[in-house]
Design a protein around this motif. Structure first.
Motif, PDB file in Angstrom:
ATOM      1  N   GLY A  25       0.804  -1.225   0.000  1.00  0.00           N
ATOM      2  CA  GLY A  25       0.000   0.000   0.000  1.00  0.00           C
ATOM      3  C   GLY A  25       0.831   1.266   0.000  1.00  0.00           C
ATOM      4  N   MET A  26       2.124   1.153  -0.275  1.00  0.00           N
ATOM      5  CA  MET A  26       2.999   2.313  -0.317  1.00  0.00           C
ATOM      6  C   MET A  26       3.537   2.516  -1.739  1.00  0.00           C
ATOM      7  SD  MET A  26       5.068   2.317   3.272  1.00  0.00           S
ATOM      8  CE  MET A  26       4.230   2.827   4.775  1.00  0.00           C
ATOM      9  N   GLY A  27       4.439   3.454  -1.916  1.00  0.00           N
ATOM     10  CA  GLY A  27       4.917   3.801  -3.246  1.00  0.00           C
ATOM     11  C   GLY A  27       6.010   2.897  -3.769  1.00  0.00           C
ATOM     12  N   LYS A  28       6.316   3.057  -5.061  1.00  0.00           N
ATOM     13  CA  LYS A  28       7.372   2.291  -5.714  1.00  0.00           C
ATOM     14  C   LYS A  28       8.741   2.622  -5.124  1.00  0.00           C
ATOM     15  CE  LYS A  28       4.818   2.251 -10.087  1.00  0.00           C
ATOM     16  NZ  LYS A  28       4.752   2.831 -11.447  1.00  0.00           N
ATOM     17  N   LEU A  29       8.955   3.895  -4.803  1.00  0.00           N
ATOM     18  CA  LEU A  29      10.238   4.319  -4.234  1.00  0.00           C
ATOM     19  C   LEU A  29      10.482   3.633  -2.900  1.00  0.00           C
ATOM     20  CD1 LEU A  29      12.753   6.148  -4.145  1.00  0.00           C
ATOM     21  CD2 LEU A  29      11.305   7.923  -3.124  1.00  0.00           C
ATOM     22  N   GLU A  30       9.467   3.623  -2.023  1.00  0.00           N
ATOM     23  CA  GLU A  30       9.600   3.003  -0.700  1.00  0.00           C
ATOM     24  C   GLU A  30       9.893   1.509  -0.826  1.00  0.00           C
ATOM     25  OE1 GLU A  30       7.068   6.667   0.049  1.00  0.00           O
ATOM     26  OE2 GLU A  30       7.405   5.236  -1.560  1.00  0.00           O
ATOM     27  N   SER A  31       9.202   0.860  -1.769  1.00  0.00           N
ATOM     28  CA  SER A  31       9.368  -0.587  -1.945  1.00  0.00           C
ATOM     29  C   SER A  31      10.748  -0.924  -2.501  1.00  0.00           C
ATOM     30  CB  SER A  31       8.274  -1.120  -2.882  1.00  0.00           C
ATOM     31  OG  SER A  31       6.991  -0.859  -2.347  1.00  0.00           O
ATOM     32  N   TYR A  32      11.184  -0.154  -3.491  1.00  0.00           N
ATOM     33  CA  TYR A  32      12.517  -0.359  -4.055  1.00  0.00           C
ATOM     34  C   TYR A  32      13.579  -0.146  -2.971  1.00  0.00           C
ATOM     35  CZ  TYR A  32      16.919   0.982  -6.232  1.00  0.00           C
ATOM     36  OH  TYR A  32      18.255   1.088  -6.538  1.00  0.00           O
ATOM     37  N   ASN A  33      13.421   0.903  -2.192  1.00  0.00           N
ATOM     38  CA  ASN A  33      14.400   1.262  -1.170  1.00  0.00           C
ATOM     39  C   ASN A  33      14.576   0.144  -0.144  1.00  0.00           C
ATOM     40  OD1 ASN A  33      15.952   3.686   0.184  1.00  0.00           O
ATOM     41  ND2 ASN A  33      14.759   2.723   1.807  1.00  0.00           N
TER      42      ASN A  33
END
Length: 393
Positions: free
Chosen positions: A129-137
């Protein structure tokens, strides 16, 4: 009975995260429940099934082989320093980091690692439920390290609001770098290392979703990864060799200082109070060990190891666990082992704030301001992972 204690522990962890929440009304319940279920499933798969045994054994064998290759270089340079039959910690545990660091550099250079990080990150973004940036990080932190990861997102760092920056930093503190996984596996059972790394990914998002809930607008949900300046193959190898050696030296220096300091503090406390410092803080952390599923009779010793990890680092705590682990039940050793596999300690606040400040001074100051809350959240991630594992063991 163990399931009741584990369930109570789960509720306590979620409550502690809720108390510190920035926006209690907008916490997304569905992704949190889904990720807890995924954590339970993955823990059961890795710890209680034949398939999990095969996966963990395969990963452990890979790292065993890498460590054997590393010993070829170590033996060539330092052969004869250790007496026969001895296994010096610096030579056998820390120096292999140099070789594994080179392998990470090669995977980066060949663009294999960035592809893996983006792929797993994209899949995670559909769950958390969060963004692509957060998940990639979160994935990148586990691959390249808690400070180096911010270099890869440097282009977006300056424009991030504090709530998104918090999630990025919390992910970095809740994971561990692939370069030192082999070192961990020489100190605690590989199956707990592998399990902790995987479920910590989800645990970081669970706790961040409660402490720091927000929704990323579709227009802002972009990922701009900073590509490293193209080097020749041998330039890259030289750089990663030096980076790995720096990590080994820094960890070795910190262990030297912290182990000596703890010995001195324990001696002073024992002289004054009749109890060592670790025994005293063990009583403070004992309730947390109990809700993690540790028997009351072992909770003080377990609490002392947990506190040692928080105030020093995971290596010092793992050394303590290896020294007294034979006096504990296998279940307790498993629960505490999972707790130890993260960078959640006071020194990480300075490491992360310094890494961000080196790239963007303004954002570095923001990170420093929420440093204690960052450590609070990352510690809850470790407790949550241990609670999840307590359902399975």
């Amino acid at each position: 009975m163990k399931y009741i204690i584990s369930f109570i522990g789960l509720m306590v962890v979620l409550l502690l995260a809720w108390i510190a929440s920035n926006d209690k009304k907008n916490i997304k319940i569905k992704p949190i429940i889904l990720m807890i279920v995924i954590q339970l499933f993955l823990s059961f798969l890795l710890l209680n099934t034949q398939l999990g045994l095969i996966v963990v054994t395969g990963i452990a064998n890979v790292f065993d082989t890498l460590l054997e290759y590393a010993q070829e270089g170590i033996g060539f340079v330092f052969g004869g320093i250790a007496n026969e039959g001895q296994a010096p910690f610096f030579l056998n545990v820390l120096l292999p980091i140099v070789f594994i660091s080179v392998l990470i550099g090669i995977l980066q250079h060949l663009r294999i690692l960035p592809l893996i990080m983006k792929g797993i990150g994209f899949a995670l973004s559909k769950i958390n439920g969060m963004g692509k940036l957060e998940s990639y990080n979160a994935v990148a932190s586990a691959m390249v390290g808690q400070s180096e990861v911010f270099i890869t997102v440097k282009k977006q760092l300056g424009g991030l609001p504090p709530h998104r920056l918090y999630t990025l930093c919390a992910s970095a503190m809740s994971t561990v770098s692939m370069s030192i996984v082999g070192a961990y596996m020489t100190m605690i059972e590989p199956r707990y290392v592998v399990t902790a790394i995987i479920i910590n990914l989800f645990g970081g998002f669970i706790i961040a979703s409660i402490i720091n809930p927000y929704t990323v607008d579709d227009k802002e949900d972009i990922l701009v990864v900073m590509e490293e300046a193209r080097q020749t193959f041998f330039e890259m190898i030289g750089e990663y060799i030096m980076d790995g050696f720096k990590v080994a030296i820094i960890v070795g220096a910190m262990l030297l200082g912290f182990v000596a300091l703890i010995a001195a503090v324990n001696g002073i406390f024992d002289l004054i109070f009749g109890l060592t410092f670790q025994q005293i803080v063990g009583y403070i952390f004992a309730p947390f060990a109990i809700i993690m599923g540790v028997p009351v009779s072992e909770s003080v010793a377990a609490g002392g190891i947990m506190a040692t990890k928080l105030v020093t680092n995971e290596f010092v705590a793992m050394m303590d666990l290896s020294n007294i682990g034979t006096e504990m039940s296998a279940r307790t050793v498993g629960i505490i082992s999972v707790f130890l596999v993260s960078f959640a300690n006071f020194s990480s606040i300075g490491i992360i704030a310094g890494a961000v400040k080196g790239l963007n001074e303004k954002q570095g100051n923001v990170v420093a301001r929420f440093g204690l809350k960052l450590l609070y959240g990352a510690t809850l991630v470790s407790v949550l992972s241990s609670v999840i594992v307590s359902f399975i063991l």
